[in-house]
Design a protein around this motif. Structure first.
Motif, PDB file in Angstrom:
ATOM      1  N   ALA A  12       4.066  17.991 -16.658  1.00 55.27           N
ATOM      2  CA  ALA A  12       4.066  19.255 -16.315  1.00 55.27           C
ATOM      3  C   ALA A  12       4.560  19.575 -14.971  1.00 55.27           C
ATOM      4  O   ALA A  12       3.936  18.721 -14.103  1.00 55.27           O
ATOM      5  CB  ALA A  12       2.991  19.981 -16.921  1.00 55.27           C
ATOM      6  N   PRO A  13       5.364  20.219 -14.889  1.00 55.86           N
ATOM      7  CA  PRO A  13       5.683  20.515 -13.178  1.00 55.86           C
ATOM      8  C   PRO A  13       4.396  20.771 -12.168  1.00 55.86           C
ATOM      9  O   PRO A  13       4.267  20.308 -11.262  1.00 55.86           O
ATOM     10  CB  PRO A  13       6.586  21.562 -13.512  1.00 55.86           C
ATOM     11  CG  PRO A  13       7.214  21.810 -14.315  1.00 55.86           C
ATOM     12  CD  PRO A  13       6.237  21.295 -15.353  1.00 55.86           C
ATOM     13  N   GLU A  14       3.404  21.546 -12.826  1.00 56.21           N
ATOM     14  CA  GLU A  14       2.280  21.805 -12.131  1.00 56.21           C
ATOM     15  C   GLU A  14       1.468  20.356 -11.681  1.00 56.21           C
ATOM     16  O   GLU A  14       0.724  20.448 -10.901  1.00 56.21           O
ATOM     17  CB  GLU A  14       1.359  22.810 -12.813  1.00 56.21           C
ATOM     18  CG  GLU A  14       0.870  22.649 -13.964  1.00 56.21           C
ATOM     19  CD  GLU A  14       1.843  23.055 -15.116  1.00 56.21           C
ATOM     20  OE1 GLU A  14       1.198  22.807 -16.414  1.00 56.21           O
ATOM     21  OE2 GLU A  14       2.869  23.230 -14.986  1.00 56.21           O
ATOM     22  N   ALA A  15       1.697  19.418 -12.625  1.00 50.10           N
ATOM     23  CA  ALA A  15       0.951  18.304 -12.359  1.00 50.10           C
ATOM     24  C   ALA A  15       1.458  17.584 -11.122  1.00 50.10           C
ATOM     25  O   ALA A  15       0.808  17.087 -10.306  1.00 50.10           O
ATOM     26  CB  ALA A  15       1.155  17.276 -13.476  1.00 50.10           C
ATOM     27  N   ALA A  16       2.492  17.723 -10.835  1.00 48.31           N
ATOM     28  CA  ALA A  16       3.378  17.207  -9.472  1.00 48.31           C
ATOM     29  C   ALA A  16       2.733  17.854  -8.450  1.00 48.31           C
ATOM     30  O   ALA A  16       2.483  16.996  -7.489  1.00 48.31           O
ATOM     31  CB  ALA A  16       4.866  17.117  -9.620  1.00 48.31           C
ATOM     32  N   ARG A  17       2.474  19.179  -8.485  1.00 47.22           N
ATOM     33  CA  ARG A  17       1.861  19.742  -7.175  1.00 47.22           C
ATOM     34  C   ARG A  17       0.390  19.679  -6.995  1.00 47.22           C
ATOM     35  O   ARG A  17      -0.121  19.744  -5.990  1.00 47.22           O
ATOM     36  CB  ARG A  17       2.312  21.314  -7.362  1.00 47.22           C
ATOM     37  CG  ARG A  17       3.710  21.713  -7.327  1.00 47.22           C
ATOM     38  CD  ARG A  17       3.742  23.087  -7.313  1.00 47.22           C
ATOM     39  NE  ARG A  17       3.480  23.845  -8.332  1.00 47.22           N
ATOM     40  CZ  ARG A  17       4.010  24.364  -9.332  1.00 47.22           C
ATOM     41  NH1 ARG A  17       5.265  23.901  -9.323  1.00 47.22           N
ATOM     42  NH2 ARG A  17       3.645  24.727 -10.327  1.00 47.22           N
ATOM     43  N   LEU A  23       0.768  -1.352   0.090  1.00 48.34           N
ATOM     44  CA  LEU A  23      -0.170  -0.066   0.118  1.00 48.34           C
ATOM     45  C   LEU A  23       0.767   1.275   0.012  1.00 48.34           C
ATOM     46  O   LEU A  23       0.569   2.439  -0.532  1.00 48.34           O
ATOM     47  CB  LEU A  23      -1.044  -0.133   1.279  1.00 48.34           C
ATOM     48  CG  LEU A  23      -1.964  -1.167   1.320  1.00 48.34           C
ATOM     49  CD1 LEU A  23      -2.556  -1.186   2.454  1.00 48.34           C
ATOM     50  CD2 LEU A  23      -2.867  -1.104   0.102  1.00 48.34           C
ATOM     51  N   GLU A  24       2.166   1.174   0.727  1.00 52.18           N
ATOM     52  CA  GLU A  24       2.791   2.300   0.879  1.00 52.18           C
ATOM     53  C   GLU A  24       3.514   2.682  -0.477  1.00 52.18           C
ATOM     54  O   GLU A  24       3.659   3.618  -1.001  1.00 52.18           O
ATOM     55  CB  GLU A  24       4.007   2.241   1.946  1.00 52.18           C
ATOM     56  CG  GLU A  24       3.292   2.229   3.361  1.00 52.18           C
ATOM     57  CD  GLU A  24       3.844   1.973   4.445  1.00 52.18           C
ATOM     58  OE1 GLU A  24       4.892   1.677   4.363  1.00 52.18           O
ATOM     59  OE2 GLU A  24       3.523   2.408   5.626  1.00 52.18           O
ATOM     60  N   GLU A  25       3.903   1.380  -1.101  1.00 49.89           N
ATOM     61  CA  GLU A  25       4.578   1.758  -2.425  1.00 49.89           C
ATOM     62  C   GLU A  25       3.559   2.208  -3.512  1.00 49.89           C
ATOM     63  O   GLU A  25       4.004   2.960  -4.158  1.00 49.89           O
ATOM     64  CB  GLU A  25       5.172   0.157  -2.870  1.00 49.89           C
ATOM     65  CG  GLU A  25       5.939   0.085  -3.831  1.00 49.89           C
ATOM     66  CD  GLU A  25       7.580   1.182  -3.352  1.00 49.89           C
ATOM     67  OE1 GLU A  25       8.196   1.536  -4.507  1.00 49.89           O
ATOM     68  OE2 GLU A  25       7.876   1.011  -2.410  1.00 49.89           O
ATOM     69  N   ALA A  26       2.287   1.629  -3.569  1.00 50.93           N
ATOM     70  CA  ALA A  26       1.519   2.236  -4.312  1.00 50.93           C
ATOM     71  C   ALA A  26       1.183   3.499  -4.117  1.00 50.93           C
ATOM     72  O   ALA A  26       0.911   4.477  -5.150  1.00 50.93           O
ATOM     73  CB  ALA A  26       0.188   1.298  -4.273  1.00 50.93           C
ATOM     74  N   SER A  27       1.158   4.215  -2.872  1.00 57.11           N
ATOM     75  CA  SER A  27       0.881   5.546  -2.688  1.00 57.11           C
ATOM     76  C   SER A  27       1.977   6.215  -3.420  1.00 57.11           C
ATOM     77  O   SER A  27       1.890   7.186  -3.927  1.00 57.11           O
ATOM     78  CB  SER A  27       0.825   5.827  -1.463  1.00 57.11           C
ATOM     79  OG  SER A  27       0.499   6.959  -1.019  1.00 57.11           O
ATOM     80  N   LEU A  28       3.420   5.783  -3.110  1.00 58.06           N
ATOM     81  CA  LEU A  28       4.318   6.577  -3.392  1.00 58.06           C
ATOM     82  C   LEU A  28       4.580   6.614  -5.105  1.00 58.06           C
ATOM     83  O   LEU A  28       4.786   7.556  -5.574  1.00 58.06           O
ATOM     84  CB  LEU A  28       5.844   5.903  -3.056  1.00 58.06           C
ATOM     85  CG  LEU A  28       6.141   6.073  -1.594  1.00 58.06           C
ATOM     86  CD1 LEU A  28       7.300   5.217  -1.110  1.00 58.06           C
ATOM     87  CD2 LEU A  28       6.277   7.446  -1.345  1.00 58.06           C
ATOM     88  N   VAL A  29       3.995   5.408  -5.699  1.00 56.35           N
ATOM     89  CA  VAL A  29       4.195   5.400  -7.168  1.00 56.35           C
ATOM     90  C   VAL A  29       2.898   6.416  -7.738  1.00 56.35           C
ATOM     91  O   VAL A  29       3.268   7.167  -8.642  1.00 56.35           O
ATOM     92  CB  VAL A  29       4.175   4.060  -7.671  1.00 56.35           C
ATOM     93  CG1 VAL A  29       3.970   3.938  -9.357  1.00 56.35           C
ATOM     94  CG2 VAL A  29       5.281   3.253  -7.499  1.00 56.35           C
ATOM     95  N   ALA A  30       1.955   6.516  -7.100  1.00 55.17           N
ATOM     96  CA  ALA A  30       0.763   7.261  -7.574  1.00 55.17           C
ATOM     97  C   ALA A  30       0.999   8.563  -7.258  1.00 55.17           C
ATOM     98  O   ALA A  30       0.567   9.299  -8.031  1.00 55.17           O
ATOM     99  CB  ALA A  30      -0.590   7.066  -6.602  1.00 55.17           C
ATOM    100  N   SER A  31       2.029   9.182  -6.497  1.00 55.39           N
ATOM    101  CA  SER A  31       2.107  10.443  -6.148  1.00 55.39           C
ATOM    102  C   SER A  31       3.533  10.953  -6.866  1.00 55.39           C
ATOM    103  O   SER A  31       3.594  12.036  -6.918  1.00 55.39           O
ATOM    104  CB  SER A  31       2.365  10.898  -4.757  1.00 55.39           C
ATOM    105  OG  SER A  31       3.559   9.979  -4.008  1.00 55.39           O
TER     106      SER A  31
END
Length: 140
Positions: A106-111, A91-99
């Protein structure tokens, strides 16, 4: 390329896909997230998700079939927990990959990441009632 490619494990891939399919439902993901922190009876999990006990029981059956949760009976209550620390790690890995920002995003997509399950407030159980269309403000 001098490295050797690992042989494809078709049976292992099928098991992994079945496990990912079991997790790939928002309610089941939330159930696993809660169960990775502590053991709960079905009624408490239903209250946490805002779903009916019968629906939660069906979700838990799918998670049990996938080998992600274990249960134990105490009197008339059945308590559930994750099958091991590997589930919380998944679950933690999935959350990291999803974020993580996608390559070329685009840089704004990461924010503009959506909140993770850990950041959500528990949903209180509510009576099922039909949805009604809202009238425009001019008709009120």
């Amino acid at each position: 390329m001098g490295g050797q490619v690992e042989a494809w494990d078709a049976a292992g891939a099928e098991r992994a896909v079945a496990m990912l399919k079991a997790v790939a439902d928002p309610t089941r993901y939330r159930l696993l997230w809660a169960l990775s922190r502590q053991e709960f009876p079905v009624g408490s999990l239903a209250e946490l998700t805002g779903a009916h006990v019968a629906a939660v029981s069906q979700h838990l059956a799918k998670l049990r079939t996938a080998g992600l949760v274990l249960s134990r009976r105490e009197g008339t209550r059945i308590y559930y927990r994750v099958a091991g620390p590997h589930v919380k790690a998944l679950l933690e890995e999935a959350s990291l990959v999803a974020s993580a920002p996608a390559a070329g995003a685009a840089p704004e997509a990461a924010r503009e990441r959506p909140a993770t399950v850990a950041q959500e407030q528990p949903v209180r159980a509510r009576a099922a009632r039909p949805l009604r269309a809202r009238r425009p403000a001019t008709e009120r």
